[in-house]
Design an enzyme around this catalytic site. Sequence first.
Site, PDB file in Angstrom:
ATOM      1  N   SER A 127     -68.299  64.854  17.033  1.00 44.41           N
ATOM      2  CA  SER A 127     -67.503  63.790  17.653  1.00 44.41           C
ATOM      3  C   SER A 127     -66.916  64.237  18.639  1.00 44.41           C
ATOM      4  O   SER A 127     -66.804  65.467  19.018  1.00 44.41           O
ATOM      5  CB  SER A 127     -66.250  63.599  16.543  1.00 44.41           C
ATOM      6  OG  SER A 127     -65.264  62.871  17.086  1.00 44.41           O
ATOM      7  N   TYR A 152     -58.694  67.982  11.458  1.00 48.87           N
ATOM      8  CA  TYR A 152     -60.003  67.150  11.424  1.00 48.87           C
ATOM      9  C   TYR A 152     -61.098  67.733  12.616  1.00 48.87           C
ATOM     10  O   TYR A 152     -62.080  67.814  12.364  1.00 48.87           O
ATOM     11  CB  TYR A 152     -60.062  65.577  11.443  1.00 48.87           C
ATOM     12  CG  TYR A 152     -61.009  64.861  11.961  1.00 48.87           C
ATOM     13  CD1 TYR A 152     -62.168  64.696  10.972  1.00 48.87           C
ATOM     14  CD2 TYR A 152     -61.039  64.410  13.131  1.00 48.87           C
ATOM     15  CE1 TYR A 152     -63.194  63.984  11.549  1.00 48.87           C
ATOM     16  CE2 TYR A 152     -62.272  63.729  13.543  1.00 48.87           C
ATOM     17  CZ  TYR A 152     -63.362  63.440  12.898  1.00 48.87           C
ATOM     18  OH  TYR A 152     -64.466  62.952  13.187  1.00 48.87           O
ATOM     19  N   LYS A 156     -64.816  69.693  13.119  1.00 53.12           N
ATOM     20  CA  LYS A 156     -65.833  69.373  13.996  1.00 53.12           C
ATOM     21  C   LYS A 156     -66.303  70.680  15.004  1.00 53.12           C
ATOM     22  O   LYS A 156     -67.349  71.012  15.201  1.00 53.12           O
ATOM     23  CB  LYS A 156     -65.681  68.078  14.619  1.00 53.12           C
ATOM     24  CG  LYS A 156     -65.511  66.828  13.763  1.00 53.12           C
ATOM     25  CD  LYS A 156     -66.818  66.544  12.981  1.00 53.12           C
ATOM     26  CE  LYS A 156     -66.643  65.428  12.097  1.00 53.12           C
ATOM     27  NZ  LYS A 156     -67.823  65.385  11.254  1.00 53.12           N
TER      28      LYS A 156
END
Length: 355
Positions: A127, A152, A156
């Site tokens: 992302s 989060y 990644k």
Amino acid sequence: MKKRVLVSGGAGYIGSHVTVELVNAGYDVLVADNMSNCDMTCFEGVKKITGKDDIPFECIDCCDDAAVQKLFSDYRIDAVIHFAAYKAVGESVAEPVKYYRNNLDSFLNILEASKTHGGCNVLFSSSATVYGETDELPVTENSPRKPATSPYGNTKQICEDILRDVVKASAVYEPMEQGASRNGQIKGIALRYFNPIGAHPSALIGELPRGVPNNLVPFITQTAIGKRECLSIFGNDYPTPDGTCLRDYIDVVDLAKAHVAAVARMLDGKMKESYEIFNIGTGRPVSVSELVTAFEKVNGLKLNYKYTPRRPGDVMAIWADPSLANEELGWTAERTVEETLASAWAWEKHLAENR
Ligand code: UDP
């Protein structure tokens, strides 16, 4: 022989669109999903769109090490696209252990099984969040990754690093022959998505948020259909042309096609490095206000919205320099923002009529 691609998290929003494009491109696809954040709606939609009702589906949790190993024993897998992960930024701040445990364990299990089964081509769903609060715009793959702004986002970054290290460690084996994936080597690609939005033009698959949507476009469509009273536009006092945040909204079907191009690059032995990273975006910044206006215009309706204070943690502006993906993958985003917003609305109406 047809190559088989395992899509972990393949019943979800992006995974289902990717499954369609892989089947359309002639790959055998194996979908694995634990259904923790979806139901069978999209997988059923995939079967309808592709006209293939025998796509294998395994209901497994990728955090279950033995189940992942068994999957790799039961099927010959040439490439994996790994989506299976939690993705709610706010929830990750409240429950970091849940996020680290799930997102890291599932990926580690995929990588371990890839290794024990003789190597694999691994595409990781990353992302633009890995860039954090960037001041280099547009961002290129060489722009520095700033500290993640949420657990989060950190998962990644960590998973990208794990993939890089695993690829490096596996390179001690013989160089991979054209298209071969079973000589012990693991090759990896991380695709850094900007803001995926929209739905398949058939309106048979799309985003299915549970509860109140966090993301802008599902909130817009749910407001338009009357499920939500009013859209809050978070902040109109940013130093941007209209005061609202700038993002790079990428159509989910375009995004899915980027995955097919990346998988083909791995399977056809076209990679220039054993671990590669590509930005997947349009290169076009769009403000929140512009997006709302475009939605109203293309769909011929008025949206109830108001300006509210900034949302904590939001970056002011981020958009991609997608030229590396354009050149190396031979891929370019094609759908206009208007077409994409029309598809998002068609999907919301389809849900209203069918659920
Ligand atoms: N946004 C908004 N109202 C909402 C949801 C999002 O104004 O109900 C804004 C948000 O502040 C950001 C943009 O829309 O500027 C995109 O947010 P989203 O959560 O979809 O994706 P993000 O860029 O945060 O990953």
